[in-house]
Write an enzyme that holds these catalytic residues in place. Sequence first.
Site, PDB file in Angstrom:
ATOM      1  N   ASP A  13       0.854  -1.205   0.000  1.00 17.12           N
ATOM      2  CA  ASP A  13       0.000   0.000   0.000  1.00 17.12           C
ATOM      3  C   ASP A  13       0.884   1.247   0.000  1.00 17.12           C
ATOM      4  OD1 ASP A  13       0.191  -1.274   2.959  1.00 17.12           O
ATOM      5  OD2 ASP A  13       0.513   0.881   3.035  1.00 17.12           O
TER       6      ASP A  13
ATOM      7  N   ASP B 134       0.553   3.595   2.304  1.00 14.89           N
ATOM      8  CA  ASP B 134       0.319   4.142   3.636  1.00 14.89           C
ATOM      9  C   ASP B 134      -0.814   5.183   3.548  1.00 14.89           C
ATOM     10  OD1 ASP B 134       0.922   3.952   6.365  1.00 14.89           O
ATOM     11  OD2 ASP B 134       2.117   5.765   6.291  1.00 14.89           O
TER      12      ASP B 134
HETATM   13  N1  LIG Z   1       1.277   1.261   5.755  1.00 18.86           N
HETATM   14  C1  LIG Z   1       1.836   0.416   6.591  1.00 18.86           C
HETATM   15  N2  LIG Z   1       2.322   0.861   7.773  1.00 18.86           N
HETATM   16  C2  LIG Z   1       2.917  -0.002   8.626  1.00 18.86           C
HETATM   17  N3  LIG Z   1       3.042  -1.312   8.403  1.00 18.86           N
HETATM   18  C3  LIG Z   1       2.570  -1.788   7.249  1.00 18.86           C
HETATM   19  N4  LIG Z   1       2.555  -3.025   6.731  1.00 18.86           N
HETATM   20  C4  LIG Z   1       1.964  -2.981   5.544  1.00 18.86           C
HETATM   21  N5  LIG Z   1       1.571  -1.709   5.246  1.00 18.86           N
HETATM   22  C5  LIG Z   1       1.946  -0.954   6.301  1.00 18.86           C
END
Ligand SMILES: Nc1ncnc2[nH]cnc12
Length: 290
Positions: free
Chosen positions: A212, A214
């Site tokens: 992703d 974030d």
């Molecule tokens: N955006 C994110 N922040 C922290 N850990 C993650 N693991 C997968 N995506 C994450």
Amino acid sequence: MSDIKIGIIGGSGLYQMSALTNVREVSVETPFGKPSDNLIVGELDGVEVAFLARHGRNHHLTPTEVPYRANIYAMKQIGVEYLISASAVGSLQAEVKPLDLVLPDQFIDRTKSRTSTFFGKGIVGHIAFGDPICHQLSGVLADSIESLNLPDISLHKGGTYVCMEGPAFSTKAESNMYRMLGGTIIGMTNLPEAKLAREAEIAYATLALATDYDCWHPDHDSVTVDMIIANLHKNASNAQQVIQQTVRKLSANLFVSDAHSALKYTIITPLDKVPDATKQKLELLLKKYL
Ligand SMILES: Nc1ncnc2[nH]cnc12
Ligand SMILES: CSC[C@H]1O[C@H](OP(=O)(O)O)[C@H](O)[C@@H]1O
């Protein structure tokens, strides 16, 4: 059981390795308690490896609850010298797209509630951690990924993994701050593991699989578990291929890493002044130096 030199820790989405043959479960007790789950010992193309699901096979441990010391100690107990960590991460940079692979070479520690050392209780050591990842092991991961030619997936060699406490994801202000600090990816688990592996003289490298963007990206929704499930599944399949290929290459050339002698100039307490109970607890790590 003879020594198993290669260990694998599987993170979110990677709870088992389907290519393992001659599989057996090994229940391990360590001076730091039980690891996250039983070790799954089996063969990949005839090479014995030990697999551990970081959050447990049913993902019941939060990143804070993962027993990092027991996990690393358990790997050491069965003879592991090379540890591959597969981890789901958020991307902090536009060029790292979901499903891309990153081999970070640096960390920023934003954890708050972890014990990330085997030292204490009468023994003080300060591990050198300027280069927290074994570059040789990361190099084997890179060669393996390149030889697989995974379609539509880019490999990013190097980068900074920001390790946050979690379990909540970041605020937008935090996410943007990490970008300003030079973060490439964000996760919640790898930094304590890398430190403890170094103290245990195990060569450690992270295979980070982006799921992703974030919550900083103006064109993408903020991360939720629901949104990343499909990517976790795709990543798990890619991770298994990469790990299998890495084990092939690594087993053909078991190199000596600086990590394998990392404790040599680390312990500042004279060993004859260390309490016996502490010496016994850490015997496996200290015995070369006693
Ligand atoms: N955006 C994110 N922040 C922290 N850990 C993650 N693991 C997968 N995506 C994450
Ligand atoms: C399920 S998203 C958040 C979760 O995923 C990562 O876990 P791991 O590093 O074990 O793959 C991240 O660190 C969080 O724990």
